[in-house]
Design an enzyme around this catalytic site. Structure first.
Site, short mmCIF file in Angstrom:
data_model
loop_
_atom_site.label_atom_id
_atom_site.label_comp_id
_atom_site.label_asym_id
_atom_site.label_seq_id
_atom_site.Cartn_x
_atom_site.Cartn_y
_atom_site.Cartn_z
N SER A 83 0.85 -1.36 -0.07
CA SER A 83 -0.10 -0.07 -0.03
C SER A 83 0.79 1.28 0.08
O SER A 83 0.12 2.33 -0.02
CB SER A 83 -0.86 -0.02 1.18
OG SER A 83 -0.23 0.22 2.48
N THR A 132 -8.70 2.32 -3.47
CA THR A 132 -8.21 3.72 -3.39
C THR A 132 -8.62 4.65 -4.34
O THR A 132 -8.99 4.32 -5.48
CB THR A 132 -6.62 3.61 -3.23
OG1 THR A 132 -6.23 4.89 -3.17
CG2 THR A 132 -5.83 3.00 -4.43
N ASP A 133 -8.67 5.89 -4.01
CA ASP A 133 -9.07 7.04 -4.97
C ASP A 133 -7.77 7.41 -5.89
O ASP A 133 -8.09 8.02 -7.04
CB ASP A 133 -9.37 8.43 -4.12
CG ASP A 133 -8.33 8.90 -3.32
OD1 ASP A 133 -7.21 8.20 -3.21
OD2 ASP A 133 -8.43 10.13 -2.72
N GLU A 134 -6.80 6.62 -5.61
CA GLU A 134 -5.44 7.04 -6.44
C GLU A 134 -5.55 6.51 -7.77
O GLU A 134 -4.86 7.08 -8.74
CB GLU A 134 -4.22 6.39 -5.70
CG GLU A 134 -3.97 7.30 -4.13
CD GLU A 134 -2.82 6.98 -3.61
OE1 GLU A 134 -1.61 6.82 -4.36
OE2 GLU A 134 -2.45 7.18 -2.26
N TYR A 158 1.77 1.84 -7.49
CA TYR A 158 0.94 1.15 -6.51
C TYR A 158 -0.30 1.72 -7.14
O TYR A 158 -1.25 0.47 -7.16
CB TYR A 158 1.13 2.23 -5.25
CG TYR A 158 -0.24 2.03 -4.27
CD1 TYR A 158 -0.41 0.89 -3.58
CD2 TYR A 158 -0.91 3.28 -4.34
CE1 TYR A 158 -1.84 0.78 -3.07
CE2 TYR A 158 -2.04 3.20 -3.32
CZ TYR A 158 -2.46 2.26 -2.77
OH TYR A 158 -3.55 1.90 -1.86
N LYS A 162 -3.41 -1.24 -8.10
CA LYS A 162 -4.73 -1.28 -7.60
C LYS A 162 -5.74 -1.09 -8.65
O LYS A 162 -6.96 -1.65 -8.77
CB LYS A 162 -4.78 -0.02 -6.46
CG LYS A 162 -4.28 -0.19 -5.39
CD LYS A 162 -4.57 -1.38 -4.54
CE LYS A 162 -6.02 -1.36 -3.96
NZ LYS A 162 -6.39 -2.34 -2.86
N PRO A 213 9.98 15.36 7.33
CA PRO A 213 10.31 15.59 5.79
C PRO A 213 9.04 15.87 4.98
O PRO A 213 7.92 15.06 5.12
CB PRO A 213 10.59 14.02 5.38
CG PRO A 213 10.27 13.51 6.38
CD PRO A 213 9.77 14.07 7.61
P1 NAD Z 1 -1.19 -1.66 4.90
O1 NAD Z 1 -0.04 -1.94 4.12
O2 NAD Z 1 -1.16 -1.04 6.35
O3 NAD Z 1 -1.57 -3.33 5.28
C1 NAD Z 1 -1.81 -4.38 4.46
C2 NAD Z 1 -2.07 -5.78 4.96
O4 NAD Z 1 -2.19 -6.74 4.03
C3 NAD Z 1 -0.78 -5.98 5.84
O5 NAD Z 1 -1.38 -6.53 7.21
C4 NAD Z 1 -0.22 -7.29 5.23
O6 NAD Z 1 0.40 -8.18 5.80
C5 NAD Z 1 -1.15 -7.91 4.37
N1 NAD Z 1 -0.60 -8.33 3.18
C6 NAD Z 1 0.11 -7.92 2.19
N2 NAD Z 1 0.38 -8.67 1.12
C7 NAD Z 1 -0.35 -9.67 1.64
C8 NAD Z 1 -0.86 -10.98 0.72
N3 NAD Z 1 -0.17 -11.40 -0.39
N4 NAD Z 1 -1.60 -11.79 1.12
C9 NAD Z 1 -2.26 -11.55 2.62
N5 NAD Z 1 -2.06 -10.56 3.10
C10 NAD Z 1 -1.25 -9.47 2.83
O7 NAD Z 1 -2.49 -1.21 4.19
P2 NAD Z 1 -3.66 -0.36 4.70
O8 NAD Z 1 -3.45 0.98 4.49
O9 NAD Z 1 -4.46 -0.90 5.69
O10 NAD Z 1 -4.64 -0.58 3.31
C11 NAD Z 1 -5.36 -1.59 3.36
C12 NAD Z 1 -6.37 -1.43 1.89
O11 NAD Z 1 -7.02 -0.41 1.87
C13 NAD Z 1 -5.40 -1.78 0.71
O12 NAD Z 1 -5.99 -2.65 -0.43
C14 NAD Z 1 -5.25 -0.37 0.37
O13 NAD Z 1 -4.79 -0.09 -1.31
C15 NAD Z 1 -6.66 0.27 0.54
N6 NAD Z 1 -6.52 1.90 0.96
C16 NAD Z 1 -5.69 2.52 1.90
C17 NAD Z 1 -5.87 3.70 2.07
C18 NAD Z 1 -5.02 4.37 2.96
O14 NAD Z 1 -5.07 5.78 3.13
N7 NAD Z 1 -4.09 3.61 3.79
C19 NAD Z 1 -6.72 4.44 1.49
C20 NAD Z 1 -7.70 3.97 0.37
C21 NAD Z 1 -7.48 2.38 0.26
P1 TYD Z 2 1.34 8.87 1.89
O1 TYD Z 2 1.00 8.95 3.52
O2 TYD Z 2 2.76 8.18 1.68
O3 TYD Z 2 0.05 8.69 1.38
P2 TYD Z 2 -0.23 8.76 -0.51
O4 TYD Z 2 1.33 9.05 -1.14
O5 TYD Z 2 -0.45 7.55 -0.60
O6 TYD Z 2 -1.30 9.59 -0.70
O7 TYD Z 2 1.87 10.43 1.87
C1 TYD Z 2 0.72 11.53 2.04
C2 TYD Z 2 1.26 12.82 1.44
O8 TYD Z 2 2.36 13.10 2.04
C3 TYD Z 2 1.77 12.58 -0.06
O9 TYD Z 2 1.55 13.71 -0.87
C4 TYD Z 2 3.19 12.50 -0.04
C5 TYD Z 2 3.51 13.22 1.13
N1 TYD Z 2 4.68 12.82 2.18
C6 TYD Z 2 5.75 13.77 2.64
O10 TYD Z 2 5.52 15.10 2.08
N2 TYD Z 2 6.83 13.45 3.28
C7 TYD Z 2 6.75 12.07 3.67
O11 TYD Z 2 7.92 11.83 4.36
C8 TYD Z 2 5.75 11.06 3.20
C9 TYD Z 2 5.97 9.62 3.66
C10 TYD Z 2 4.60 11.66 2.56
#
Ligand code: NAD
Ligand code: TYD
Length: 352
Positions: A83, A132-134, A158, A162, A213
């Site tokens: 992720s 994700t919205d990305e 990434y 997705k 950072p």
């Molecule tokens: P994360 O990286 O914190 O957790 C991912 C989890 O998946 C971990 O526990 C990891 O061990 C497990 N994993 C990875 N590969 C695996 C595999 N092959 N088989 C089984 N388990 C596996 O991610 P997150 O931030 O909790 O995101 C969860 C989901 O939500 C993802 O699909 C991500 O794309 C989506 N998402 C995240 C955000 C965000 O802001 N974090 C926003 C929108 C959508």
């Molecule tokens: P991040 O938490 O990695 O989420 P995403 O890239 O999926 O949106 O980053 C959020 C925003 O913060 C993104 O614009 C990148 C920026 N960023 C920094 O400026 N410094 C950092 O050290 C990190 C990790 C992210």
């Protein structure tokens, strides 16, 4: 019973913990426990017999098949993914493997299981894919927020991986009739967020006296949603979403990165002031920008609000304060999850 994948990660563990406060339905939680997955996130469920944790890969068809046959879930909720955008820039291979190939294998195992269900269970079954919205790419300053009908224009390995998984999920509905639901959510923040993403990284670095950072000019905009609100949206879509449909999830909280980090500093100045009386803002440091850095994300969640009556419970102001408080109260967790592998990553990404 439901089967959750990736339930030891940030959003997945919040979903699993919330599940057992809102429901008495059992859950199998399949997680590979990569660097991002942590059993400490699930410590609160040690005495919960309805939570069955299985360490394994979504791409392991034999294992997934066995779990489905043994537990006969009425739904699968797929959180498992690689992720972190920055990690996908350094090494996209794992992203292709888990997010695309892994989702494909998971879909195949689920399709086989679903085909064998009695008609009534078949109709009630759901495969909910968390995305994700990305996938929609980057917005200009005055563009309207992403709607479900926006074109897919992913810009990082990434988001491309997705996007590919979303397309597979869609195709399994269109071609095979698998009852799928997809959610595309904006950036989450809150408890158990691994400290290499912006918000937890800056909280931990601030407390550790390290630089905060900021990539490039810090004017990139993200639309922040408190993780518990994302979890309530997923529960709602699972319960009442229309099969085959996509729901955008967001909290109408667009903020520039520099503003987010400034807010974190102000809350820390209030809750845990520096010994020298200076503001944590003095630790803000501008660093080289991320390659291909998307400028702005914003979600239009009208559909989810209108059709399913979902609303976020937190504003950015209330959610971010809770989050800082959580990190202050859970420093032991933060230290435990930042293992040797984590320190290696920080060294690679930010240099000495
Ligand atoms: P994360 O990286 O914190 O957790 C991912 C989890 O998946 C971990 O526990 C990891 O061990 C497990 N994993 C990875 N590969 C695996 C595999 N092959 N088989 C089984 N388990 C596996 O991610 P997150 O931030 O909790 O995101 C969860 C989901 O939500 C993802 O699909 C991500 O794309 C989506 N998402 C995240 C955000 C965000 O802001 N974090 C926003 C929108 C959508
Ligand atoms: P991040 O938490 O990695 O989420 P995403 O890239 O999926 O949106 O980053 C959020 C925003 O913060 C993104 O614009 C990148 C920026 N960023 C920094 O400026 N410094 C950092 O050290 C990190 C990790 C992210």
């Amino acid at each position: 019973m439901i089967l959750t994948t990736g339930g030891a990660g940030f959003i997945g563990s919040n979903f699993v913990l919330d599940w057992f406060t809102a429901s008495d339905e059992s859950m199998v939680n399949l997680d590979k426990l990569t660097y991002a997955g942590n059993m400490e996130n699930l410590a609160g469920l040690r005495d919960q017999p309805k939570h069955i944790f299985v360490k394994g890969d979504i791409g392991d068809v034999g294992l997934v098949r066995r779990l489905l046959e043994q537990h006969k879930p009425r739904a699968v909720v797929n959180f498992a993914a690689e992720s972190h955008v920055d990690r996908s820039i350094h090494g996209p291979g794992e992203f292709i493997q888990t997010n695309i190939v892994g989702t494909f294998h998971l879909l195949e195992a689920v399709r086989e299981y679903w085909n064998g269900l009695p008609e009534q269970d078949k109709a009630a079954f759901r495969f909910l894919h968390v995305s994700t919205d990305e996938v929609y790419g980057s917005l200009g300053k005055d563009d309207p927020a992403f709607r479900e009908t926006n074109r897919y224009e992913p810009n990082s390995p990434y988001s491309a991986s997705k996007a590919a998984s979303d397309h597979l999920v869609r195709a399994y509905h269109h071609t095979y009739g698998l009852p799928v639901l997809t959610t595309n959510c904006s950036n989450n923040y809150g408890p158990y967020h691994f400290p290499e993403k912006l918000i937890p990284l800056c909280i931990q670095n601030a407390l550790g006296g390290k630089p905060l950072p900021i990539y490039g000019d810090g004017q990139q905009i993200r639309d922040w949603l408190y993780v518990k609100d994302h979890c309530s949206a997923i529960r709602r879509v699972l319960e009442a979403g229309t099969v085959g449909e996509v729901y955008n999830v967001g909290g109408w909280n667009e903020k520039a990165n520099l503003e987010v980090v400034g807010t974190l500093c102000d809350i820390l100045d209030d809750l845990s002031p520096r010994a020298d009386g200076q503001s944590y803002r003095t630790q803000i440091t501008f660093v080289t920008d991320r390659p291909g850095h998307d400028r702005r994300y914003a979600i239009d969640a009208t559909r989810l609000e209108r059709e399913l009556g979902w609303k976020p419970a937190e504003t950015f102001e209330t959610g971010i304060r809770k989050t800082v408080r959580w990190y202050l109260d859970n420093q032991a967790w933060a230290h435990n999850v930042t293992s040797g592998a984590y320190r290696e990553w920080v060294g690679k990404q930010y240099g000495a």
